[in-house]
Design an enzyme around this catalytic site. Structure first.
Site, PDB file in Angstrom:
ATOM      1  N   CYS A   1       0.046  31.076  49.086  1.00  0.00           N
ATOM      2  CA  CYS A   1       1.335  31.254  48.419  1.00  0.00           C
ATOM      3  C   CYS A   1       1.791  29.957  47.730  1.00  0.00           C
ATOM      4  O   CYS A   1       1.215  29.597  46.707  1.00  0.00           O
ATOM      5  CB  CYS A   1       2.346  31.806  49.412  1.00  0.00           C
TER       6      CYS A   1
ATOM      7  N   HIS B   1       0.079  35.797  52.754  1.00  0.00           N
ATOM      8  CA  HIS B   1       0.218  34.936  53.932  1.00  0.00           C
ATOM      9  C   HIS B   1      -0.652  35.413  55.097  1.00  0.00           C
ATOM     10  O   HIS B   1      -0.146  36.118  55.982  1.00  0.00           O
ATOM     11  CB  HIS B   1       1.678  34.941  54.403  1.00  0.00           C
TER      12      HIS B   1
ATOM     13  N   GLU C   1      -1.521  33.835  57.588  1.00  0.00           N
ATOM     14  CA  GLU C   1      -1.058  33.222  58.846  1.00  0.00           C
ATOM     15  C   GLU C   1       0.075  34.025  59.488  1.00  0.00           C
ATOM     16  O   GLU C   1       0.458  33.757  60.613  1.00  0.00           O
ATOM     17  CB  GLU C   1      -0.619  31.759  58.583  1.00  0.00           C
TER      18      GLU C   1
HETATM   19  N1  GLN Z   1       8.240  31.177  45.817  1.00  0.00           N
HETATM   20  C1  GLN Z   1       7.609  30.045  46.412  1.00  0.00           C
HETATM   21  C2  GLN Z   1       7.286  28.988  45.362  1.00  0.00           C
HETATM   22  O1  GLN Z   1       7.456  29.190  44.223  1.00  0.00           O
HETATM   23  C3  GLN Z   1       6.365  30.469  47.160  1.00  0.00           C
HETATM   24  C4  GLN Z   1       6.761  31.417  48.262  1.00  0.00           C
HETATM   25  C5  GLN Z   1       5.909  31.325  49.501  1.00  0.00           C
HETATM   26  O2  GLN Z   1       5.177  30.378  49.716  1.00  0.00           O
HETATM   27  N2  GLN Z   1       6.086  32.305  50.357  1.00  0.00           N
HETATM   28  O3  GLN Z   1       6.855  27.943  45.698  1.00  0.00           O
END
Ligand code: GLN
Length: 200
Positions: free
Chosen positions: A79, A183, A185
């Site tokens: 992410c 994710h 994790e």
């Molecule tokens: N929206 C976050 C970003 O732009 C990422 C979101 C996440 O890691 N769950 O960094």
């Protein structure tokens, strides 16, 4: 096996728990001296990429970590971690490590799809078989891959960020780098982490 987990912000503890259950030793990266002991792989967790990127520079870890990634240290970014790895961000003037030849759009799913779950097969999982549970939280969208020879899509879902049907790549592998928009994790399934440890 020693795995470094970037621990300046975000969901790093959850990665550590899975890695420890798989028998790896975790080193939390909070300051530049934490880089000294050496490690076999690096996890870039979810969180807020702008904050993580800023802290990486302020804490003087940015250049050393970028050098490690370019010289082949296995890395898995989830992410926000995927955003840190991406070479281009389509809706942000910043770019961070820029080691993964893809374009990413931050927060691409809007409000309604801000957080959602799905499941899909992930190519390369050690025990193959079942679909992997995918948890998305304000996820980035991989809008472009521009090194088809080296970047392999390893997981796709049949839904685009606007809700329409389409092949949406939500995970890629490029040599020593694994980038996931979801994710792993936050699930009980540890196969993505096993795949990463195999790479290490
Ligand atoms: N929206 C976050 C970003 O732009 C990422 C979101 C996440 O890691 N769950 O960094």
């Amino acid at each position: 096996m020693r795995i470094a987990v970037l621990a300046v912000q975000g969901a790093f503890i959850e990665h550590e728990h899975i890695l420890q259950r798989l028998g790896a030793e975790c080193v939390e990266l909070r300051k530049v001296s934490d880089l000294r002991g050496g490690f076999d792989g690096l996890i870039l967790p979810g969180g807020e990429s702008t904050v993580q990127g800023k802290l990486l520079r302020e804490l003087h870890m940015f250049d050393a970590l970028k050098e490690m990634i370019t010289s082949g240290t296995p890395v898995m970014g989830t992410c926000a971690g995927l955003i840190l790895l991406a070479e281009h961000l389509s809706n942000d003037t910043n770019a961070y490590f820029g080691t993964l030849p893809i374009t990413v759009q931050r927060n691409a799913y809007g409000r309604q799809l801000g957080s959602f779950s799905a499941s899909a097969y992930v190519q390369g999982l050690p025990e193959g078989g079942e679909e992997f549970p995918l948890e998305f939280i304000r996820a980035p969208y991989i809008s472009g891959i521009y090194d088809d020879e080296n970047v392999t899509p390893i997981v796709t879902i049949p839904k685009m960020p606007d809700g329409s049907e389409g092949q949406n790549v939500v995970g890629v592998r490029c040599q020593n780098q694994i980038g996931l928009a979801f994710h792993p994790e936050l699930t009980k399934d540890n196969r993505c982490h096993k795949m990463f440890l195999d790479l290490c």
